[in-house]
Each structure stands twice: as C-alpha cells, then as structure tokens.
Design a protein around this motif. Structure first.
Motif, mmCIF file in Angstrom:
data_model
loop_
_atom_site.group_PDB
_atom_site.id
_atom_site.type_symbol
_atom_site.label_atom_id
_atom_site.label_comp_id
_atom_site.label_asym_id
_atom_site.label_seq_id
_atom_site.Cartn_x
_atom_site.Cartn_y
_atom_site.Cartn_z
ATOM 1 N N SER A 109 0.864 -1.312 0.096
ATOM 2 C CA SER A 109 -0.027 0.337 -0.482
ATOM 3 C C SER A 109 0.847 0.965 -0.142
ATOM 4 C CB SER A 109 -1.104 -0.232 1.230
ATOM 5 O OG SER A 109 -0.517 0.110 2.592
ATOM 6 N N CYS A 110 2.533 1.135 -0.053
ATOM 7 C CA CYS A 110 3.109 2.403 0.191
ATOM 8 C C CYS A 110 3.319 2.072 -1.645
ATOM 9 C CB CYS A 110 3.578 2.271 0.903
ATOM 10 S SG CYS A 110 4.947 4.112 1.056
ATOM 11 N N ARG A 111 2.962 3.086 -2.541
ATOM 12 C CA ARG A 111 3.894 3.561 -3.609
ATOM 13 C C ARG A 111 5.156 3.921 -3.547
ATOM 14 N NH1 ARG A 111 -1.115 2.062 -3.089
ATOM 15 N NH2 ARG A 111 -2.463 3.865 -4.185
ATOM 16 N N PRO A 112 4.993 4.500 -2.748
ATOM 17 C CA PRO A 112 6.427 6.084 -3.279
ATOM 18 C C PRO A 112 7.864 5.357 -2.665
ATOM 19 C CG PRO A 112 4.469 7.148 -1.523
ATOM 20 C CD PRO A 112 3.955 5.629 -2.340
ATOM 21 N N TRP A 113 7.468 4.328 -1.807
ATOM 22 C CA TRP A 113 8.348 3.411 -0.616
ATOM 23 C C TRP A 113 9.006 2.292 -1.951
ATOM 24 C CZ3 TRP A 113 12.717 5.521 1.133
ATOM 25 C CH2 TRP A 113 12.427 6.531 2.012
ATOM 26 N N SER A 114 7.741 2.171 -2.413
ATOM 27 C CA SER A 114 7.564 0.719 -4.099
ATOM 28 C C SER A 114 8.536 0.811 -4.619
ATOM 29 C CB SER A 114 6.923 0.199 -3.219
ATOM 30 O OG SER A 114 5.777 -0.322 -2.339
ATOM 31 N N TRP A 115 8.079 1.726 -5.632
ATOM 32 C CA TRP A 115 8.266 2.550 -6.649
ATOM 33 C C TRP A 115 9.896 2.274 -7.169
ATOM 34 C CZ3 TRP A 115 6.666 4.071 -11.939
ATOM 35 C CH2 TRP A 115 5.192 3.333 -11.843
ATOM 36 N N GLY A 116 9.933 1.708 -8.529
ATOM 37 C CA GLY A 116 11.835 1.625 -8.563
ATOM 38 C C GLY A 116 12.018 1.165 -7.680
ATOM 39 N N GLN A 117 12.060 0.279 -7.266
ATOM 40 C CA GLN A 117 12.787 -1.419 -6.824
ATOM 41 C C GLN A 117 12.724 -2.280 -7.902
ATOM 42 O OE1 GLN A 117 11.329 -3.045 -3.429
ATOM 43 N NE2 GLN A 117 11.233 -1.590 -2.202
ATOM 44 N N VAL A 118 11.256 -2.321 -9.190
ATOM 45 C CA VAL A 118 12.255 -3.486 -10.246
ATOM 46 C C VAL A 118 13.137 -2.330 -10.574
ATOM 47 C CG1 VAL A 118 11.092 -3.454 -12.275
ATOM 48 C CG2 VAL A 118 10.181 -3.986 -10.405
ATOM 49 N N HIS A 119 13.469 -1.261 -10.808
ATOM 50 C CA HIS A 119 14.943 -0.790 -11.356
ATOM 51 C C HIS A 119 15.986 -0.720 -10.639
ATOM 52 C CE1 HIS A 119 17.251 3.043 -13.270
ATOM 53 N NE2 HIS A 119 16.776 3.458 -12.207
ATOM 54 N N TYR A 120 15.897 -0.788 -10.014
ATOM 55 C CA TYR A 120 16.944 -1.338 -8.672
ATOM 56 C C TYR A 120 17.293 -2.099 -8.901
ATOM 57 C CZ TYR A 120 16.796 3.529 -6.662
ATOM 58 O OH TYR A 120 16.851 4.880 -6.171
ATOM 59 N N ARG A 121 16.679 -3.601 -9.113
ATOM 60 C CA ARG A 121 17.528 -5.044 -8.937
ATOM 61 C C ARG A 121 17.756 -4.742 -10.625
ATOM 62 N NH1 ARG A 121 12.853 -9.191 -8.366
ATOM 63 N NH2 ARG A 121 11.767 -7.833 -11.083
ATOM 64 N N THR A 122 16.855 -4.260 -11.186
ATOM 65 C CA THR A 122 17.873 -4.317 -13.166
ATOM 66 C C THR A 122 19.355 -3.876 -13.335
ATOM 67 O OG1 THR A 122 15.113 -4.193 -13.478
ATOM 68 C CG2 THR A 122 17.742 -3.375 -14.930
ATOM 69 N N LEU A 123 19.436 -2.479 -11.710
ATOM 70 C CA LEU A 123 19.899 -1.747 -11.861
ATOM 71 C C LEU A 123 22.092 -3.117 -10.864
ATOM 72 C CD1 LEU A 123 19.441 1.427 -11.440
ATOM 73 C CD2 LEU A 123 20.642 0.978 -13.182
ATOM 74 N N LEU A 124 21.210 -3.607 -10.257
ATOM 75 C CA LEU A 124 22.004 -4.221 -9.284
ATOM 76 C C LEU A 124 22.303 -5.192 -9.950
ATOM 77 C CD1 LEU A 124 19.713 -3.793 -5.899
ATOM 78 C CD2 LEU A 124 22.645 -3.366 -6.119
ATOM 79 N N GLU A 125 21.645 -5.957 -10.610
ATOM 80 C CA GLU A 125 21.432 -7.836 -11.247
ATOM 81 C C GLU A 125 22.609 -7.196 -12.215
ATOM 82 O OE1 GLU A 125 17.642 -9.383 -12.057
ATOM 83 O OE2 GLU A 125 17.913 -10.043 -10.077
ATOM 84 N N LYS A 126 23.002 -5.959 -13.007
ATOM 85 C CA LYS A 126 23.828 -5.494 -13.734
ATOM 86 C C LYS A 126 25.115 -5.686 -12.939
ATOM 87 C CE LYS A 126 21.838 -3.130 -17.095
ATOM 88 N NZ LYS A 126 21.283 -1.075 -17.617
ATOM 89 N N GLU A 127 25.261 -5.235 -12.441
ATOM 90 C CA GLU A 127 26.478 -5.509 -11.384
ATOM 91 C C GLU A 127 26.912 -6.358 -10.306
ATOM 92 O OE1 GLU A 127 28.854 -1.924 -11.442
ATOM 93 O OE2 GLU A 127 27.722 -1.646 -12.995
ATOM 94 N N GLY A 128 26.324 -7.571 -10.745
ATOM 95 C CA GLY A 128 26.147 -8.934 -10.067
ATOM 96 C C GLY A 128 25.678 -9.046 -9.392
#
Lengths: 377, 443, 264
Positions: free
Chosen positions: B383-402
């Motif tokens: 129910s908290c979009r401000p804190w949830s939004w962007g996590q998919v994006h961060y996960r993508t960036l992190l996985e790119k870094e291994g």
C-alpha cells in the motif's frame, strides 16, 4: 441498441478508430509531435511553438507485460499502460514526451521512462499541490521554463502573437464543446454521452484547427436532428482519466443518457475559458492550475469543494452519478467517500466503478450499472 | 495463526542504547502530559524543530499505524475504513488512522480496541505535508471533512524534477522562493492556532541542536562499513525514531551520541553483531514494523544488514543560523540537491522539510562497493507506492552489477499480508544464491 | 391460467420460479454447468414438462443473474432489483439484505417503502464467498452440508487474519498441524467470511437491528450465526434462500402481465 452512430458523425467514428492517424500525417510533413500525459501541460504552448500536441493515451485491451520489467505492477494502471504502449513501439510517432507532476505515478515514472526509453524531447512540468499566491507564481514560472525548453528543442521563438493565436484557437474549441454540452441539457439529449466522449477523445489527438472543423460539423449535424427520443434516466459521469468509449456505451446501452460529467477530458477542461486579459502566461496559469479542479490539488477540508458538482447536477437535470476510479488512484479514491455522502445528502445516488484500466469485469460492471439505472427509473 | 505466534513479530536488539530507547527517549515513548500543550497530528515532512519551537505535542499517525500493526489492531481499523468506502489499496497507515477516526466518532470516545498504550491523543490541529506522496495531502483533508472539524495545514515543498539544472541560479531561486513562502505560511498558521508568537531565538537554539544530532547520527553510518558490522537493521530502525520525530530535542542528541559511542567502541574492539558474519546485505524499502524480528531471522542465517535505503540521510549541510528559518529552507534545498546528484530518477520528491530520504541509483551502486555488500533485499510494501516504486529498477541495476537482489512483498501496517512461511520461502533460496556466488557452495 | 416466471441464471446454479396468483406455484434448481443459455433452456423445459405446461403458458418471463443476457425472450433485470423484490415479499420490513453467492456477495439497502436506496457488490476476490467455503471444506475433505454443521455455532473460533483466500488456506492448514480443534477452526472460517462481508456491509447496516441473509451460503447455519455475532443484528433467512432472486424476478414478471391474466 437504438443509439447507433448518427449519420454524419461517421468522420468522428473513423477518427476515433485511428486516433494517431492525423498526428502521423503531420509528422510526415515535417512537424514535431509532442505527446503530453495530462492536462497540466497547456497544449497551447506546444501549438504556439509550431508543433502538434497529442495527448498520450493507452489501450485498454492491451495487457501490461513489458512495462513490468521496469516498474512495479502497482500504481496507476493507465500510466503503466501508456508506458507499455511506448515499449511496444506504438508511440514512436511522438518526438516529445511531457509528463507533468500531476500525481505520484506520473512523477515517478518520468525518470524511469526516460532512463529506459528517452524521447528526443522529455519534460517534467512541476505542479504545486496547493493553490496559494506563491504556488501560482511558482506554476507561472514553471510555464516560463517549459516554454523555454520547447523553444530550445524546436529552435523557435514562441512569440506572444503565436501564443495569443493558439489560445484563441483552443478557446474556440472550448466554446463549441460548450455549445454541444448545452444541447445535452435537452431531455432527451440529441447527442449521446458516448458520442460526446468520442468527440473529446478525438479532440485530444488532433490539432486545434482540425478539431474546430470537426466540431463545426458535429454541431451542425446535431442541431439538425429532430427532437424526441427515449426519455431515460440522466447520468453525470465522475472520474479518473478514461480514453475508451466502451464504458460510456455500456452505461447508455443499459438504458440511460450520460448528459454531463466531471472529468478532466470533459467539463474540467472545456467549461473554462483561458482569459488573457491579465497576460498570456497569467491566463494559462489560472486556467491550467488555479481553476483546474483535479482531486490531486488540495482545496482544503471543506465539503463545499464539491458544490460545483451539485451545480452540474442541477444544471443538467441529473438523476444519478456514476463514478469511475482507477486502481491505486489515491486522489480520486480519497475524494470518493466524501463526494458520495455529499451527493447522498442531496438525494443523488452514486455508483462507483473501480477498474484496473482493462474493463475486464465488463459483465459485472454491466450488472451494477443496470441495477443502478433500475433504481433511478 | 494469531500474531503472537509469529516467529518474526518481535525483534531482539543488539545495541544496549537501543534496548534502552524507551528510557532514553521519554518524550516520544511515554507521551507527555498533553494538558498544557496543544496537540497536533503530524506526518513525515513536518519539521519537528518547528513543533518544538511552538511547544506543540505531536502525535504521529504513521507511527500509530506501525504500533497498531505490531499489536495486531490495525486490521480492525483498516476494516472500519474499508466500510466507509476507502479502498483497500490505499496507504495502510492512512486507512488505519481513518478507521480509528471513524470508530472514535461512532463511539464518541477512544475505541476500546486501540493498542495498549491507548489511541492517539485528540488533536487540535492537523499538520500534513505534500512531501513524498499524494495521499498525504488528501489524508488530513479527509479527516477534516469527515471526522473532526479542526484546522488543517498541508505544507507543499516543491522538488526539482530529476533532469532540472539545479546549478542554474534561476532554478535555485525558483525553488527557494517557494520553500520560503511555504515555511512562512506554516509559521503563520502555527502562530494563529497556538496563539503564540514565533520565537526566533528559541528556534535558533533548536536548529542548532538539530544540526548536531544530524552530524552525530550520520557518523554512525560510516562505522557500519567495518567488518564485522557493529550494527544491523533491527537497531537502525529504532534509531530513525529520534531522526524522524525528535530532531531539535536534547534527548535525541544525547541518544545519538550514545549510539555513536557504543558503535565506535564495538569497532575499536572488533566486535560485530554476529560472531560469524557470513553475508552482508543492504535493505531497501520500509521495514516490516510489525515483524522486525525478520532481521534477527536473517542474522540466524549469518547475514547482517549494513545499510538501508529508507530514511538514509545525506551528509550534514552547513546552514546559516542567523536567520534560522532561512537556514531550514537552505537545509531542505541542499539535502535535495545532494539527492538529485545521486541520481534520484526513481525517487519521490526530494525536498523534505524534515529529514528522511532515500538513496539514488548512482549512490546505491557506490555504497554496494563501499560496504562490500553481497546482496540486497527490497521490501515492496503494497500500500506504499512511494517506497515501493523504483525497486524493480534498482534490482535491474544491481543485477547488472552482479549483485543478487530479492523483492518480497507484504505491507507496512496490514499484518494480514504477512506470512512467515511465505517470506522464508523467498529468502532461503535467495541466500543460497548468495552463498554460491560468495563461497562457491550452499551451507 | 398463465404464469409469471422468474429465471435466475447464476454462475453455479440456475433457478426457476413459477408464480401463480401471489403464490409460488413451483420452483426448480439445477447446476448451470458451463453454458448459461443451455441451462436456461434446460430448466424451462424441466419446469414446463413437470407442470404439464407449454411455452405459451408463461405469460411473462424475467431473467436475472450472471447469464440473463443469454435468454432472448426474457426481459432482463439485474439480480439486485430481483433480490430486493423477492426478499421484500418474504420479509415486508426488510431494509438490509446480504446475499452471499458462489462467486460474489452483495449488500442491498432498501428504503422504508421497499425501493432500493443503494447497493454494493464484491466480485473481485473469493474471500467471503461460497468459493472460499468450498476450498476450506475441501481441506477437511467434507461436503458443503457436513461442513456447514461442523463448527461451533456459539464460538468465533480461531483467528484467521489473511484476507487472501490462498493465504487463509495456509493459515487453516497450520492451525490443523498445530492441533487446534476442528470445530474451532471451522468456526473461525465462518467468522472470517462474516468479517469480510461485514466490512462491505457495515455502512449499509447503520442503525438497523435486523438483516436478511440470502443466497446459496445462507443455507449454512454456521455462517448465519457468525454473521449474527459479527454484525450484532438479528439475522433472518428465507426458507429457500437460493430462489429469492428468481422469486423477485417472477414478481417483476407478474407486474408486466396484462391485468386479466393476473387473475386478481
């Protein structure tokens, strides 16, 4: 259905089924097409820069698949759908993409969208949440920065004359739409709500000159129609952005007329007139921010902030209100209980349809709508 | 299963200072006598220094939400809000409060199902903030319309979009003008409704204490880079309480200094939270307040969390305290600029009159290296979009870094969405992935 | 004489009511199966042949329910209006109706004189519907009838906090493995259903002292008792809750009949 497409509105229906076609034509001629996600960004400025404004729309039948590789499956489904359209390549005819800070999802998506698929022109227009003297100034200054960025991108100067001209054109659009709305005060109206919405949706996709021409045709045709038709309950439609006429068709097919609305594509935009007597940018700031009654703008804890809806109900002789909220839409969902109770106090029943921008529950929506209309009869 | 039977529902704190929080921070934990003080319901984004200057007693509905969640009372209030027509997708801190208000109005008194410490002390005013998310400007508007006829003020700090040139003097002026006006408007509102004049000198003192507290607390961040890590999330999330709710109070300054001393001492002695530290993790998103034992569970797997995304504050900024209100505006802007430069493309508004931010993507990738992090756990609070939004994006960036990243879902208030077994079913394979990467085998 | 007929094609079962002079002349219930239109045809055939009647003996037909649009010859009326009419005829003072069906639940608020004031429906998730009960009954390997009687009608039972059906199933399974009493778990399930429904119904109930409970799930006494406890209201149940909407449809049909045929 006794309300099939009126002869002569064929052009409207054709345009409605191929919304991007006009913009694509202009692009072929070398014009820049600038998409905008929401009405806080005045299309007048885009027109004045010699570019073609196009309001970005989604496709309700499309499932959101690719977008969820980049954003959460939460937040406004309409905006996510628009992002999906771009990822699929359906918005490639847009040169620019303006996303005003109208709501959380819009603001958050701006950065992510730009990161993964930048347009050649991207702009986030900031919009204050409150109306105060300083926020008015802030928005006006935002409009100046926005104008500057358009000029830079287009390599043009937006002269006062060009802007005045654009505002005049859009005001003409608004005046003619208001005329159509006035005709809908008749009982029964000679223009169905679905046709009115189709007109408004098409109006978002074509340049103002084209819309003027179309509106003139539609007005002439409707005025020529004979009076008399079915006397059915009269509905006012309140809600979030909706760019697909099927819901309106369903509501009217169930035995009603949608005679008015409180939506951003309808009365919120068209009942006003941009008043430039105190200045061009002043007029735009007033019309696009100060007087634009979207629930995302804080108008204070006063139930009378909904009086304008009651006024519309009286003016259009409305028997019931149908509300439409999109999943996760905080501003509208938080206004709903107050709005519903206020209408109820004034003996106006309200039905709420909550949707994830897919109309996937069409049959149960139909049941609710039919039951609601039965109450009004 | 009843909440008390939940394995993760209670956290075991590591730092002694934190275990003594209730004693060390009495003005927060044992809410002081409200008789002589006006009570304001506030939310994140309201600068506590101003509240202190006007001698207002704040109640924090967001914190009340976390408390109701921890005591399993939240579902009842949320159900009351749902019965009013407030959609279940809305922020659960908010629906918890709205349900509480509805029950209060129905009964004419504090609902008996309120958590053991009692409900919120009744407010004489509501102080909201447009900072962070849309529900916040609607929340108190709704309470003021439907439940309590009391004055409402929403501040609206305007933040620069991600691609604005924040070095352009016109842009700086554009935002500062608005921040100033907004703050002054808030002061005028407080003067009117507390019948007190704004005491600049008092405010200056408070801001000075606040600045010192921020510095003290910030120094602790760097200490957690050390191996073994001397402090984990179960302690961090207790420490954010004075950061969010008590900046400007002496208690908070003392508390942060104590925390710093204790953590520094551990670093000097080479002592970590875990005897056998196998994995270092970062944690993103709001914590599961009602199940903070989650971090002890991670520790039982040999994993310690070394930094968090939520509430992360930037380096302390220098401000001019001659005009302390201007200094506050400066602090807001300078903190925002720091976030802007850390690439906040997935973040909500970054201009916060209080002190609670997050980590932009560029900074995230830098911190992963600095803290030598093996994996990141991101908590999607439904129910908290401000804190949830962007996590998919961060996960993508992190996985790119291994760097392996796990997103798991629940809610920060609605305990009905928590399931120990579901969480474990996701965390265990994730830890196995990390083990493989780091040690070449699964333990 | 000619009859008014009401046809309710639900997602799980199809009901037909023949109305004579102000009385139910007969009623039928069959499973809908996958095809609404076939179910409508089948039940009409069944009813007519059972009463030795022909198509012409039906003066007016109203169809309601999920599959109503598949019946070409009938007037279509929403199940909300039909339910309101049917229940009002059985309970002349009813102002709040809770209808829990196989796949959804509805709450209807009536004005004192019987017309509908407002209503709400939940069909987005299974929690609080017959489906939820079916899934739970499966866990205990019971049929619905046995399951309905297997709780303790005086007890709230164990707490099942998940709103999601799937999570709730997991909770129930862990109660079982913890060794909780079967009676208590099943009571807890009935309480959970009632709470979900109450969350929607509360606003409509307001000060009302009694509620009419109908729909397929109203045959479950355990749920009815739980609803009583949760709402604090007197719960009234029609003798045949499954057919109350079809009855309402038949009554609306009767109104459409030409006067002489009504035989008043």
């Amino acid at each position: 259905m006794g309300k099939s497409a009126v002869h002569g509105l064929e052009r409207l229906n054709d345009l409605y089924n191929r919304k991007e076609s006009v913009a694509k034509e202009y692009r072929k001629q070398g014009k820049k097409i600038i998409g905008y996600l929401c009405y806080f960004a005045p299309p007048e400025l885009i027109s004045a820069a010699g570019m073609v404004p196009y309001r970005i729309m989604g496709r309700m039948d499309d499932e959101i698949i690719q977008a969820h590789n980049y954003v959460e499956p939460l937040g406004c489904p309409f905006i996510r759908n628009c992002f999906e359209q771009d990822l699929k390549g359906n918005l490639d005819f847009l040169d620019g993409r303006i996303i005003p800070h109208s709501c959380d999802t819009a603001q958050r998506l701006y950065g992510i969208w730009k990161y993964y698929k930048s347009a050649s022109y991207n702009y986030c227009l900031n919009v204050p949440h409150k109306v105060t003297p300083w926020s008015r100034d802030f928005f006006k200054r935002e409009l100046h920065f926005f104008k500057e960025s358009l000029e830079k991108y287009g390599g043009v100067e937006i002269t006062d004359e060009a802007l005045r001209n654009a505002i005049r054109l859009y005001n003409e659009n608004r005046a003619m739409v208001r005329e159509l709305y006035d005709l809908r005060k008749e009982q029964p109206p000679r223009l169905s709500g679905s046709d009115m919405f189709k007109t408004l949706i098409v109006g978002m996709a074509i340049p103002p000159e084209e819309f003027n021409a179309l509106l003139k045709e539609i007005l002439a045709e409707v005025k020529n129609r004979p009076r008399g038709g079915e006397m059915l309950p009269r509905i006012l439609f309140w809600g979030c952005i909706i760019d697909d006429a099927r819901l309106f068709e369903l509501i009217e097919e169930s035995g009603s007329w949608i005679v008015s609305d409180d939506t951003c594509i309808g009365t919120k935009s068209y009942l006003r007139r941009i008043d430039t007597s105190h200045g061009l940018m002043e007029g735009l700031a007033k019309g696009y921010f100060e007087e634009f009654r979207c629930p995302r703008t804080d108008r204070g804890p006063d139930i009378h902030r909904f009086d304008y809806v009651l006024d519309l109900v009286r003016e259009y002789d409305v028997q019931g209100v149908i509300g439409y909220t999109l999943s996760f839409c905080d501003p509208f969902k938080l206004d709903y209980p107050d709005m519903r109770d206020y209408l109820s106090e004034n003996e106006i029943p309200m039905l709420l349809i909550d949707d994830d921008y897919s109309l996937s529950h069409l049959e149960s929506i139909r049941t609710r709508v039919e039951a609601f209309i039965e109450i009004l009869e | 299963m009843s909440h008390a039977a939940n394995e993760m529902s209670r956290a075991v704190r590591s730092l002694e200072t934190v275990r003594n929080s209730k004693k060390l921070l009495p003005s927060f934990f044992s809410r002081e006598n409200a008789e002589n003080r006006k009570v304001a319901w506030c939310m994140q984004g309201v600068p506590t220094e101003l509240l202190e200057a006007f001698d207002l007693m704040p109640e924090w509905p967001e914190n009340f939400g976390a408390l109701c969640a921890a005591r399993s009372v939240a579902p009842r209030f949320i159900a009351a809000a749902e019965s009013e027509g407030f959609s279940s997708e809305l922020c659960s801190y908010m629906t918890n409060t709205l349900g509480y208000c509805k029950r209060y109005c129905d009964l004419g008194t504090e609902p008996p199902e309120s958590p053991p410490q009692g409900g919120m002390v009744h407010a004489t005013m509501l102080l909201g903030s447009g900072y962070l998310c849309d529900p916040r400007i609607k929340w108190f508007q709704t309470i003021g319309t439907r439940y309590f006829d009391i004055p409402v003020f929403n501040s609206d700090p305007m933040s620069p979009p991600i691609d604005r040139d924040i070095d352009d003097p016109r842009m700086i002026d554009h935002h500062m003008q608005h921040l100033r006006a907004d703050l002054k408007d808030q002061v005028a509102f407080l003067e009117k409704h507390t019948h007190k004049k704004f005491d600049v000198n008092r405010f200056r003192e408070i801001m000075s204490i606040s600045q010192k507290s921020i510095e003290s607390w910030r120094r602790v961040y760097d200490l957690r880079k050390v191996k073994p890590c001397p402090m984990g999330s179960e302690d961090y999330f207790s420490c954010v309480i004075p950061q969010m709710f008590m900046l400007g109070k002496e208690e908070a300054l003392t508390f942060f200094e104590k925390v710093y001393d204790e953590v520094k001492d551990r670093v000097d002695r080479g002592v970590g939270v875990l005897k056998d530290e196998k994995y270092r993790l970062a944690f993103y998103g709001l914590p599961p307040w009602h199940n903070l034992g989650f971090f002890n569970y991670l520790e039982s797997l040999g994993a310690i969390t070394v930094f968090e995304g939520a509430y992360y504050i930037g380096p302390p900024v220098d401000i001019d305290l001659d005009d302390p209100l201007e200094g506050l505006a400066e602090r807001i802007w300078k903190n925002a600029c720091w976030h802007h430069r850390t690439s906040a493309e997935a973040m909500p508004e970054i201009c916060n009159p209080a002190l609670q931010q997050g980590i932009g993507s560029k900074l995230l990738l830098r911190l992963i290296r600095e803290y030598d992090v093996d994996g990141v756990i991101l908590h999607r609070t439904r129910s908290c979009r401000p804190w949830s939004w962007g996590q998919v994006h961060y996960r993508t960036l992190l996985e790119k870094e291994g760097i392996p990243a796990l997103i798991f879902e629940s809610d920060m208030t609605d305990v009905r969405m928590w399931s120990d077994s579901k969480v474990k079913a996701q965390v265990e394979p994730f830890m196995e992935t990390i083990a493989q990467l780091k040690y070449g085998k699964i333990d | 004489m000619r009859y008014a007929a009401g046809l309710d094609i639900g997602s799980k079962s199809t009901k037909l009511v023949f109305l004579g002079q102000d009385q139910i002349a007969g009623y039928y219930v069959i499973p809908t199966g996958g095809n609404s239109s076939k179910a409508g045809e089948k039940i009409l055939e069944l009813g007519l042949s059972d009463r030795h009647l022909g198509q012409d003996d039906i003066s007016f037909l109203v169809a309601t329910g999920y599959g109503r649009h598949s019946v070409e010859s009938a007037k279509k009326v929403s199940e909300i209006s039909c339910q309101a009419r049917g229940i009002r005829s059985l309970f002349p003072e009813a102002v709040v109706i809770i209808d829990i069906g196989g796949q959804d639940f509805k709450v209807i608020k009536l004005k004192k004189e019987g017309t509908i004031l407002s209503f709400a429906m939940n069909e987005k998730c299974a929690a609080g519907t017959g489906r939820y009960l079916e899934l739970m009954a499966d866990i205990f390997d019971m049929n619905l009838n046995t399951f309905a009687k297997a709780g303790d009608t005086a007890s709230d039972g164990v707490e099942i906090s998940s709103v999601c059906t799937v999570f709730a199933e997991t909770e129930v399974i862990s109660h079982i493995s913890r060794g909780a009493e079967e009676k208590e778990i099943i009571s807890g399930i009935f309480t959970a259903v009632s709470k979900r429904v109450y969350s929607l119904a509360q606003r409509f109930i307001g000060d009302a002292k009694s509620v009419v409970f109908t729909g397929g799930v109203a045959m479950n006494m355990g749920v009815a008792k739980a609803l009583e406890r949760v709402t604090g209201c007197d719960i009234q149940i029609p003798a045949e809750p499954q057919i109350s909407a079809a009855l309402g449809a038949a009554m609306i049909a009767r109104e459409q009949m030409p006067d002489p045929e009504k035989g008043d």
